[in-house]
Design an enzyme around this catalytic site. Structure first.
Site, PDB file in Angstrom:
ATOM      1  N   ARG A  49      -5.595   6.678   6.392  1.00 32.79           N
ATOM      2  CA  ARG A  49      -4.212   6.190   6.230  1.00 32.79           C
ATOM      3  C   ARG A  49      -3.345   7.033   7.150  1.00 32.79           C
ATOM      4  NH1 ARG A  49      -0.946   4.692   0.799  1.00 32.79           N
ATOM      5  NH2 ARG A  49      -2.223   2.867   1.183  1.00 32.79           N
ATOM      6  N   ASP A  91       7.284  -6.735  -0.796  1.00 29.91           N
ATOM      7  CA  ASP A  91       6.874  -5.336  -0.674  1.00 29.91           C
ATOM      8  C   ASP A  91       8.158  -4.503  -0.609  1.00 29.91           C
ATOM      9  OD1 ASP A  91       5.496  -2.948  -0.180  1.00 29.91           O
ATOM     10  OD2 ASP A  91       5.081  -3.413   1.933  1.00 29.91           O
ATOM     11  N   HIS A 134      -2.165  -3.325   7.016  1.00 26.46           N
ATOM     12  CA  HIS A 134      -2.761  -2.857   5.750  1.00 26.46           C
ATOM     13  C   HIS A 134      -3.886  -3.832   5.385  1.00 26.46           C
ATOM     14  CE1 HIS A 134      -3.305  -0.652   2.219  1.00 26.46           C
ATOM     15  NE2 HIS A 134      -2.159  -0.835   1.588  1.00 26.46           N
ATOM     16  N   ARG A 173      -8.593  -4.414  -5.232  1.00 33.03           N
ATOM     17  CA  ARG A 173      -8.782  -3.453  -4.148  1.00 33.03           C
ATOM     18  C   ARG A 173     -10.177  -2.829  -4.268  1.00 33.03           C
ATOM     19  NH1 ARG A 173      -4.341  -1.159  -1.534  1.00 33.03           N
ATOM     20  NH2 ARG A 173      -5.991  -0.225  -0.280  1.00 33.03           N
ATOM     21  N   CYS A 178       2.067  -5.555  -3.370  1.00 34.12           N
ATOM     22  CA  CYS A 178       0.959  -4.618  -3.147  1.00 34.12           C
ATOM     23  C   CYS A 178       1.081  -3.371  -4.020  1.00 34.12           C
ATOM     24  CB  CYS A 178       0.901  -4.227  -1.678  1.00 34.12           C
ATOM     25  SG  CYS A 178       2.444  -3.514  -1.064  1.00 34.12           S
ATOM     26  N   GLN A 205      -5.466  -4.141   1.810  1.00 30.83           N
ATOM     27  CA  GLN A 205      -4.572  -4.808   0.866  1.00 30.83           C
ATOM     28  C   GLN A 205      -4.668  -6.323   1.026  1.00 30.83           C
ATOM     29  OE1 GLN A 205      -2.475  -3.284  -1.544  1.00 30.83           O
ATOM     30  NE2 GLN A 205      -2.472  -5.411  -2.213  1.00 30.83           N
TER      31      GLN A 205
END
Ligand code: CP
Ligand code: NVA
Length: 312
Positions: free
Chosen positions: A109, A231, A136, A299, A271, A139
């Site tokens: 990340r 988001d 992402h 996930r 998310c 996700q």
């Protein structure tokens, strides 16, 4: 005669630096495998025995870090996790080559997408993007899987994304476009998704039949949508802009009034982490139509599936 290795070296070409690293065939195979993984944890309990993964996190995480650590362990492998900036003590290319001598894959990340690319370029082992400034992809895999669970068929669904044209929006756009899902993105002027990524999405949409719409009107975006996604308005690293963004994005809140225009059976998606009262009201995120915890659970399953495809 050479002794066969217990674990052949993984194909270096299998990365997930961004969503397009998986072919549409691999994407569909991954979704199918995730379904099997979700049904039986036991069946895959030793699939990655003897395999080790390095997790590198430049930014905070709850879901991504814990689901990767759990996924690796539940598949019989193990992992080490390092937090903090990745290339500050030594060049990234040295970090990449160190880690590749000890472990079989990297989950990272990062602030910059270029950090992910550099790790992949130099490590020669699979690199998974666990969120960067641009994408992402893990996700989006969980989100697509969640939609498939609820609607069974993805082709022809309409996903509306309302808010900031950010990393999550980019990954959703690319996945929808490739899977024949219509995607309508409504952002304030100046906060549209990256033009290059939109252009790529439109290329895929021309093949799949998906319709891609980038607009500034949230009501038009959610009209007849099967899923409405939002988001945070301020992503990690943008904290200094938060006050201004809260003002600019206020008309883009997902609330009961906005959702009048969506389908009655629409799903609300996020998310997480969410800022209740900003991009979404408490009422909507807590409503029966909200699948945010299904997304979070999934996930784990899609990332197990990804690790199996890369490392088995
Ligand atoms: N959705 C998501 O990636 O959550 P984290 O930031 O907690 O990992
Ligand atoms: N867009 C958000 C997603 C967090 C999971 C961020 O980058 O902070």
């Amino acid at each position: 005669m050479a002794t066969p290795l217990a674990h052949p070296t993984p194909r270096p070409s299998i990365n997930l630096r961004h969503d397009l690293d998986l072919s549409v065939e691999e994407l569909n195979a991954l979704l199918e495998l995730a379904h099997q993984v979700k049904q039986s944890r036991q069946r895959f309990a030793s699939s990655l025995r003897g395999r080790y993964v390095t997790l590198l996190f430049e930014k905070p995480s709850l879901r991504t870090r814990l689901t990767f650590e759990l996924a690796i362990k539940q598949l019989g492998g193990d992992c080490v996790t390092q937090t903090g900036m990745i290339g500050d003590r030594e060049p990234l290319k040295d970090v990449a080559r160190n880690v590749a001598r000890w472990t079989d894959a990297i989950v990272a990340r990062t602030f910059s997408q270029e950090t992910i690319e550099e790790l992949a370029r130099w490590s020669g082992i699979p690199v998974i993007n666990a969120l960067s400034d641009l994408y992402h992809p893990c996700q989006a895999l969980a989100d697509i899987f969640t939609l498939k669970e609820h609607f069974e068929k993805l082709r022809g669904l309409k996903l509306a994304y309302v808010g900031d044209g950010n990393n999550v929006a980019h990954s959703l756009l690319l996945n929808c476009a490739r899977l024949g899902m219509h995607c309508s993105v409504a952002t304030p002027p100046g906060y549209e998704p990256n033009a290059g990524i939109v252009a790529r999405a439109r290329e895929f949409a021309a093949i799949s039949g998906a319709q891609i719409e980038i607009i500034n009107d949230p009501v038009q975006a959610v009209r007849a949508a099967h899923a409405v996604y939002t988001d945070v308005w301020t992503s990690m690293g943008q904290e200094a802009e938060a006050a201004g963004r809260n003002r600019i994005f206020a008309p883009y809140q997902v609330n009961t009034e906005l959702l009048q225009a969506a389908r009655k059976d629409m799903l609300f998606m996020h998310c997480l982490p969410a800022k209740r009262g900003l991009e979404v009201t408490d009422e909507i995120i807590e409503s029966p139509q909200s699948v945010v915890f299904d997304q979070a659970e999934n996930r784990l399953h899609v990332q197990k599936s990804l690790l199996l495809l890369m490392l088995q």
